[in-house]
Motif scaffolding. Structure first.
Motif, PDB file in Angstrom:
ATOM      1  N   ALA A  89       0.859  -0.986  -0.495  1.00  8.98           N
ATOM      2  CA  ALA A  89       0.188   0.093  -0.332  1.00  8.98           C
ATOM      3  C   ALA A  89       0.900   1.223   0.500  1.00  8.98           C
ATOM      4  O   ALA A  89       0.550   2.274  -0.847  1.00  8.98           O
ATOM      5  CB  ALA A  89      -0.791  -0.201   1.100  1.00  8.98           C
ATOM      6  N   LEU A  90       1.922   0.763   1.062  1.00  3.66           N
ATOM      7  CA  LEU A  90       2.906   2.615   1.321  1.00  3.66           C
ATOM      8  C   LEU A  90       3.500   2.727  -0.847  1.00  3.66           C
ATOM      9  O   LEU A  90       3.613   3.893  -1.285  1.00  3.66           O
ATOM     10  CB  LEU A  90       3.867   2.307   1.752  1.00  3.66           C
ATOM     11  CG  LEU A  90       4.885   3.111   1.225  1.00  3.66           C
ATOM     12  CD1 LEU A  90       3.876   4.576   2.848  1.00  3.66           C
ATOM     13  CD2 LEU A  90       6.090   3.336   3.302  1.00  3.66           C
ATOM     14  N   TYR A  92       1.809   1.707  -3.613  1.00  6.92           N
ATOM     15  CA  TYR A  92       1.414   2.324  -4.182  1.00  6.92           C
ATOM     16  C   TYR A  92       1.259   3.920  -4.255  1.00  6.92           C
ATOM     17  O   TYR A  92       0.933   4.497  -5.375  1.00  6.92           O
ATOM     18  CB  TYR A  92       0.160   1.181  -4.400  1.00  6.92           C
ATOM     19  CG  TYR A  92      -0.209   0.227  -5.518  1.00  6.92           C
ATOM     20  CD1 TYR A  92       0.823  -0.310  -6.426  1.00  6.92           C
ATOM     21  CD2 TYR A  92       0.048  -0.942  -4.308  1.00  6.92           C
ATOM     22  CE1 TYR A  92       0.712  -1.009  -7.366  1.00  6.92           C
ATOM     23  CE2 TYR A  92       0.106  -2.465  -5.589  1.00  6.92           C
ATOM     24  CZ  TYR A  92       0.221  -2.015  -6.350  1.00  6.92           C
ATOM     25  OH  TYR A  92       0.144  -3.330  -7.968  1.00  6.92           O
ATOM     26  N   LYS A  93       1.054   4.619  -2.444  1.00  7.21           N
ATOM     27  CA  LYS A  93       0.958   5.454  -2.288  1.00  7.21           C
ATOM     28  C   LYS A  93       2.189   6.212  -2.735  1.00  7.21           C
ATOM     29  O   LYS A  93       1.834   7.803  -3.379  1.00  7.21           O
ATOM     30  CB  LYS A  93       0.613   5.700  -1.353  1.00  7.21           C
ATOM     31  CG  LYS A  93       1.006   6.854  -0.289  1.00  7.21           C
ATOM     32  CD  LYS A  93       0.228   6.854   0.876  1.00  7.21           C
ATOM     33  CE  LYS A  93       0.166   8.396   1.705  1.00  7.21           C
ATOM     34  NZ  LYS A  93       0.494   8.452   3.066  1.00  7.21           N
ATOM     35  N   ASN A  96       1.991   6.341  -6.706  1.00  8.85           N
ATOM     36  CA  ASN A  96       1.156   7.958  -7.162  1.00  8.85           C
ATOM     37  C   ASN A  96       0.846   8.916  -6.853  1.00  8.85           C
ATOM     38  O   ASN A  96       0.924  10.017  -7.848  1.00  8.85           O
ATOM     39  CB  ASN A  96      -0.633   7.344  -7.020  1.00  8.85           C
ATOM     40  CG  ASN A  96      -0.476   5.657  -7.499  1.00  8.85           C
ATOM     41  OD1 ASN A  96      -0.264   5.776  -8.529  1.00  8.85           O
ATOM     42  ND2 ASN A  96      -1.382   4.756  -7.219  1.00  8.85           N
ATOM     43  N   GLU A  97       1.426   9.075  -5.830  1.00  8.65           N
ATOM     44  CA  GLU A  97       1.469  10.634  -5.254  1.00  8.65           C
ATOM     45  C   GLU A  97       2.517  11.659  -6.296  1.00  8.65           C
ATOM     46  O   GLU A  97       2.969  12.708  -6.322  1.00  8.65           O
ATOM     47  CB  GLU A  97       1.792  10.862  -3.379  1.00  8.65           C
ATOM     48  CG  GLU A  97       0.675   9.888  -3.026  1.00  8.65           C
ATOM     49  CD  GLU A  97       0.986  10.532  -1.570  1.00  8.65           C
ATOM     50  OE1 GLU A  97       1.685  10.791  -1.113  1.00  8.65           O
ATOM     51  OE2 GLU A  97      -0.835  10.458  -0.833  1.00  8.65           O
TER      52      GLU A  97
END
Length: 110
Positions: A89-90, A92-93, A96-97
């Motif tokens: 999750a981190l 991908y975050k 994406n950011e």
């Protein structure tokens, strides 16, 4: 018997070095920068503006996928930085950011 004691001692030293390196890994980010901390005997700090990212890579092996871990690589003009074994999750975050910031930024990466 001395061969077994020697190999056990080397194994313990290598395990200690791996543990020290693992404890020194760290990542943080804010709106403008990404900070990476890593090292074995000393600690190295890397800081770079997000808008200078040219390419991102998401890597995940089968064992990492089962544990929901991943590795991220950021490619900059000055080189690349890899962040291994962070949560999926981190990862991908971060990707994406950072890509959103690069797309929406008016600043040139050069």
């Amino acid at each position: 018997m001395t061969g077994a004691a020697t190999s056990t001692g080397i194994f313990i030293i290598l395990c200690a070095l791996i543990y020290i390196r693992w404890t020194r890994w760290g990542i943080a980010c804010d709106e403008q920068y990404i900070y990476i901390r890593k090292g074995l005997f000393g600690v190295d700090y890397y800081c770079f503006p997000i808008f200078k990212i040219q390419q991102t890579t998401f890597k995940q092996s089968i064992l990492q996928k089962n544990s929901k871990l991943a590795s991220v690589q950021f490619v900059l003009a000055s080189g690349s930085l890899k962040i291994p074994l962070i949560s999926q999750a981190l990862a991908y975050k971060l990707i994406n950011e950072s890509l959103f910031t690069v797309e929406s930024s008016e600043k040139s990466w050069m």
